[in-house]
Motif scaffolding. Structure first.
Motif, PDB file in Angstrom:
ATOM      1  N   ARG A 114       0.813  -0.849  -0.104  1.00 41.97           N
ATOM      2  CA  ARG A 114       0.096   0.223  -0.171  1.00 41.97           C
ATOM      3  C   ARG A 114       0.977   1.873   0.191  1.00 41.97           C
ATOM      4  O   ARG A 114       1.503   1.437   0.507  1.00 41.97           O
ATOM      5  CB  ARG A 114      -0.828  -0.213   1.021  1.00 41.97           C
ATOM      6  CG  ARG A 114      -2.057  -1.348   0.797  1.00 41.97           C
ATOM      7  CD  ARG A 114      -2.663  -1.348   2.531  1.00 41.97           C
ATOM      8  NE  ARG A 114      -3.583   0.435   2.505  1.00 41.97           N
ATOM      9  CZ  ARG A 114      -5.394   0.131   1.974  1.00 41.97           C
ATOM     10  NH1 ARG A 114      -5.594  -1.120   1.445  1.00 41.97           N
ATOM     11  NH2 ARG A 114      -5.552   0.833   1.359  1.00 41.97           N
ATOM     12  N   GLN A 133       1.188   6.908 -11.275  1.00 43.02           N
ATOM     13  CA  GLN A 133       2.228   6.153 -10.341  1.00 43.02           C
ATOM     14  C   GLN A 133       2.400   4.473 -11.585  1.00 43.02           C
ATOM     15  O   GLN A 133       1.056   4.398 -12.012  1.00 43.02           O
ATOM     16  CB  GLN A 133       1.141   5.958  -8.846  1.00 43.02           C
ATOM     17  CG  GLN A 133       1.727   5.350  -8.512  1.00 43.02           C
ATOM     18  CD  GLN A 133       1.258   4.589  -7.173  1.00 43.02           C
ATOM     19  OE1 GLN A 133       0.218   4.494  -6.860  1.00 43.02           O
ATOM     20  NE2 GLN A 133       2.328   3.945  -6.151  1.00 43.02           N
ATOM     21  N   LEU A 135       3.298   1.674 -11.726  1.00 47.58           N
ATOM     22  CA  LEU A 135       3.970   0.242 -10.726  1.00 47.58           C
ATOM     23  C   LEU A 135       4.382  -1.016 -10.828  1.00 47.58           C
ATOM     24  O   LEU A 135       4.547  -0.934 -12.189  1.00 47.58           O
ATOM     25  CB  LEU A 135       2.001  -0.616 -10.918  1.00 47.58           C
ATOM     26  CG  LEU A 135       0.351  -0.126 -10.406  1.00 47.58           C
ATOM     27  CD1 LEU A 135      -0.718   0.005 -10.445  1.00 47.58           C
ATOM     28  CD2 LEU A 135       1.029   0.907  -8.964  1.00 47.58           C
ATOM     29  N   PRO A 141      -3.386  -3.322  -8.924  1.00 48.52           N
ATOM     30  CA  PRO A 141      -4.599  -2.483  -7.833  1.00 48.52           C
ATOM     31  C   PRO A 141      -5.490  -2.599  -7.428  1.00 48.52           C
ATOM     32  O   PRO A 141      -6.410  -3.812  -8.702  1.00 48.52           O
ATOM     33  CB  PRO A 141      -4.051  -0.774  -8.839  1.00 48.52           C
ATOM     34  CG  PRO A 141      -4.444  -1.788 -10.084  1.00 48.52           C
ATOM     35  CD  PRO A 141      -3.500  -2.435 -10.586  1.00 48.52           C
ATOM     36  N   ILE A 144      -7.592   1.707  -5.313  1.00 46.20           N
ATOM     37  CA  ILE A 144      -7.454   2.979  -5.416  1.00 46.20           C
ATOM     38  C   ILE A 144      -8.510   3.583  -5.413  1.00 46.20           C
ATOM     39  O   ILE A 144      -9.554   4.277  -5.234  1.00 46.20           O
ATOM     40  CB  ILE A 144      -7.280   3.512  -6.999  1.00 46.20           C
ATOM     41  CG1 ILE A 144      -6.740   1.914  -7.743  1.00 46.20           C
ATOM     42  CG2 ILE A 144      -7.108   4.438  -7.930  1.00 46.20           C
ATOM     43  CD1 ILE A 144      -6.883   1.873  -9.649  1.00 46.20           C
ATOM     44  N   SER A 145      -7.686   4.790  -4.352  1.00 43.65           N
ATOM     45  CA  SER A 145      -8.416   6.126  -4.375  1.00 43.65           C
ATOM     46  C   SER A 145      -8.908   7.028  -4.942  1.00 43.65           C
ATOM     47  O   SER A 145      -9.255   6.723  -5.940  1.00 43.65           O
ATOM     48  CB  SER A 145      -7.527   7.421  -3.358  1.00 43.65           C
ATOM     49  OG  SER A 145      -7.086   7.748  -4.648  1.00 43.65           O
ATOM     50  N   GLY A 148      -9.236   7.408  -9.388  1.00 39.37           N
ATOM     51  CA  GLY A 148      -7.673   7.495  -9.945  1.00 39.37           C
ATOM     52  C   GLY A 148      -8.691   6.286 -11.219  1.00 39.37           C
ATOM     53  O   GLY A 148     -10.221   5.580 -10.537  1.00 39.37           O
ATOM     54  N   SER A 150      -6.767   2.940 -13.489  1.00 39.28           N
ATOM     55  CA  SER A 150      -5.600   2.146 -13.720  1.00 39.28           C
ATOM     56  C   SER A 150      -6.000   2.135 -14.861  1.00 39.28           C
ATOM     57  O   SER A 150      -6.841   1.502 -15.579  1.00 39.28           O
ATOM     58  CB  SER A 150      -5.290   0.928 -12.752  1.00 39.28           C
ATOM     59  OG  SER A 150      -6.639  -0.107 -13.224  1.00 39.28           O
ATOM     60  N   VAL A 160      -1.814   4.175 -12.422  1.00 40.35           N
ATOM     61  CA  VAL A 160      -2.665   4.441 -12.123  1.00 40.35           C
ATOM     62  C   VAL A 160      -3.191   6.496 -11.971  1.00 40.35           C
ATOM     63  O   VAL A 160      -1.341   7.125 -12.171  1.00 40.35           O
ATOM     64  CB  VAL A 160      -2.731   4.264 -10.608  1.00 40.35           C
ATOM     65  CG1 VAL A 160      -4.231   4.887 -10.461  1.00 40.35           C
ATOM     66  CG2 VAL A 160      -2.995   2.489 -10.201  1.00 40.35           C
ATOM     67  N   TRP A 162      -5.007   9.877 -11.782  1.00 44.64           N
ATOM     68  CA  TRP A 162      -5.807  11.272 -11.071  1.00 44.64           C
ATOM     69  C   TRP A 162      -5.232  12.529 -12.329  1.00 44.64           C
ATOM     70  O   TRP A 162      -4.492  12.765 -12.350  1.00 44.64           O
ATOM     71  CB  TRP A 162      -5.188  11.089  -9.580  1.00 44.64           C
ATOM     72  CG  TRP A 162      -5.710   9.981  -8.715  1.00 44.64           C
ATOM     73  CD1 TRP A 162      -6.368   9.673  -8.249  1.00 44.64           C
ATOM     74  CD2 TRP A 162      -4.391   9.460  -8.893  1.00 44.64           C
ATOM     75  NE1 TRP A 162      -5.963   8.505  -7.447  1.00 44.64           N
ATOM     76  CE2 TRP A 162      -5.025   8.274  -7.606  1.00 44.64           C
ATOM     77  CE3 TRP A 162      -2.874   9.028  -8.740  1.00 44.64           C
ATOM     78  CZ2 TRP A 162      -4.556   7.319  -6.702  1.00 44.64           C
ATOM     79  CZ3 TRP A 162      -2.073   7.674  -8.287  1.00 44.64           C
ATOM     80  CH2 TRP A 162      -2.932   6.857  -7.460  1.00 44.64           C
ATOM     81  N   THR A 176      -2.939   3.700  -2.885  1.00 45.16           N
ATOM     82  CA  THR A 176      -3.123   2.844  -3.687  1.00 45.16           C
ATOM     83  C   THR A 176      -3.231   1.293  -3.048  1.00 45.16           C
ATOM     84  O   THR A 176      -1.890   1.448  -2.515  1.00 45.16           O
ATOM     85  CB  THR A 176      -2.089   2.771  -4.987  1.00 45.16           C
ATOM     86  OG1 THR A 176      -1.228   2.776  -4.329  1.00 45.16           O
ATOM     87  CG2 THR A 176      -2.611   4.214  -5.650  1.00 45.16           C
TER      88      THR A 176
END
Length: 470
Positions: A114, A133, A135, A141, A144-145, A148, A150, A160, A162, A176
């Motif tokens: 996380r 971001q 990965l 993932p 995801i907040s 966002g 992917s 990811v 945003w 994430t």
């Protein structure tokens, strides 16, 4: 008559009084009309001149002007230039432009990977930004907040994204969660904040998640009785002891047989004595007993096999420990070569490089650096550079390379890199001591295969760093 005689003397006295004043007053210089160039007088100002008024004046004695007057009349010389020993002033080191948006990434202590991403607007105006971001390869993932999504970035990597609007002097926190590909394996996930169009980075940061529940296993050496050299040496000693025991047993057995034969042997008289002495028979010379040939040869073969096996095992371990991917660390190279993945800071002799992201466009597609060649495309790497020395350091675009499949490489496309940095030549000025910059580097590659490695270095003789692309 007396009055007439006094009249001329009065006139002469008047003329004598006016002559010195006329000689002392400078002659009036008429003002030239406009457009007519004036010619300087040959007689300097301040030199007395004889003037006749109504009569022929007595010529005055000409005196040479003093040296100070001549010095003022001469043209002043130009100031001397700098001495040859003084070189031109050095270029001022480049300082990083003020960042309007900052990024901080931190891993969370949890059984699964996380990450917590904090994006802050330090400016006085609202900012539209795109946060990405990257990965790790093979991961996906699981949470995801809000806001966002992917997407597949190419190959086996996922990113990811945003899209945010940050008010002035505000911050937001994103998060994430990933599915671990291998239990206990550390995972690095960098994040960057870009402009609204997603081309120019504001700032980047990275973090590596370590499993908290599974501590790293300690690497212990095998016990002595399980090591190959010890086993071979023990086997050789056991064979030698066995051979020695067999030789001793055979010797003792042969001695017992000989003693029994001598004890059981007798004359024709049944062992009884006679009055006549027996003739002395010559006894055979005693021969020193030696180990049999098969025993000596077998022991030699065992010892030789043990020595050869031990030497081969030691050489194999040393050869397997050699890293063929490392740069040479002696001779003309400065420092040691370092290799790592995306998102991990790698340090060489002068700079610390961190590659946060690599993206490639379509062949012939126009971007911030202009249209790419018809048979090639442009790949943009987001790189963080930190000067870890105490002095400003220059670096050059031709030394930054992208390696393609087959061993081919290309250097930085400096014109496209300048366009991606809003017309700023990032290689023109040296980097200030302790400064850090996050900037895009553009490479123009041919074919459809993306670069497999990036080689970054500060100088010609620096060993540099190599970053493996996912």
């Amino acid at each position: 008559m007396p009055s007439a005689a006094r009249a001329p003397s009065a006139a002469q006295a008047l003329l004598a009084a006016q002559a010195p004043s006329a000689a002392q007053a400078p002659p009036a210089t008429p003002t030239p009309p406009p457009g007519v160039a004036t010619r300087p007088s040959a007689v300097p100002t301040g030199v007395p001149t004889a003037v006749a008024t109504g009569a022929t004046a007595t010529p005055a004695t000409t005196t040479r002007p003093p040296v100070a007057v001549l010095a003022r009349m001469a043209v002043e010389p130009t100031p001397p230039s700098a001495p040859p020993a003084m070189g031109p002033p050095s270029r001022a080191p480049a300082s990083a432009p003020p960042q309007q948006v900052t990024v901080a990434v931190a891993p969370e202590t949890s059984p699964a990977p996380r990450y917590r991403i904090q994006v802050r607007n330090v400016g006085n105006a609202p900012v539209d930004t795109t946060v990405r971001q990257e990965l790790p390869a093979g991961s996906s993932p699981t949470a995801i907040s809000a806001g966002g999504r992917s997407t597949r970035a190419g190959g086996s990597t996922t990113e990811v994204t945003w899209r945010l609007r940050l008010p002035a002097h505000s911050s937001t926190t994103l998060g994430t969660a990933l599915a671990a590909t291998a239990p206990g394996q550390p995972l690095t996930a960098p994040a960057c904040a870009f402009t609204s169009d997603g081309t120019r980075p504001y700032d980047c940061a990275t973090a590596t998640w370590q499993a908290a529940a599974a501590p790293a296993a300690e690497v212990t050496e095998a016990p002595p009785w399980r090591r190959y050299p010890v086993l071979l040496a023990g086997l050789a000693i056991l064979l030698l002891i066995s051979a020695a025991l067999a030789w001793v047993w055979r010797r003792r057995r042969a001695g017992r047989v000989t003693a029994a034969a001598l004890a059981s042997g007798g004359g024709s008289d049944g062992g009884r004595g006679t009055i006549y002495p027996r003739p002395a028979a010559p006894s055979a010379p005693r021969r020193r007993r030696t180990p049999p040939v098969w025993l000596v040869v077998g022991a030699a073969v065992v010892v030789l096999a043990g020595v050869v096996g031990t030497a081969g095992w030691t050489a194999t371990r040393r050869v397997s420990a050699i890293d063929t991917q490392k740069q040479p660390t002696s001779g003309a190279w400065m420092g040691s070569g370092v290799t790592g993945p995306v998102g991990v800071p790698l340090r060489e002799s002068a700079f610390e490089f961190t590659v946060y992201r690599m993206s490639c466009g379509s062949p012939g597609k126009a971007d911030g650096g202009g249209a790419a060649p018809a048979n090639g495309r442009r790949c943009q790497a987001t790189v963080g550079v930190r000067n870890v020395t105490g002095d400003h350091q220059p670096w050059h675009g031709q030394l930054q390379r992208a390696y393609l499949p087959g061993g081919r490489w290309v250097s930085t496309d400096e014109s496209a890199t300048r366009a991606a940095n809003l017309g700023r030549d990032i290689f023109a000025d040296p980097m200030a001591a302790g400064s850090r910059m996050v900037l895009p580097l553009v490479f123009t590659v041919d074919g459809r295969d993306p670069p497999q490695q990036l080689e970054l270095r500060s100088g010609v003789f620096s060993a540099g760093v190599r970053v493996h692309m996912p």
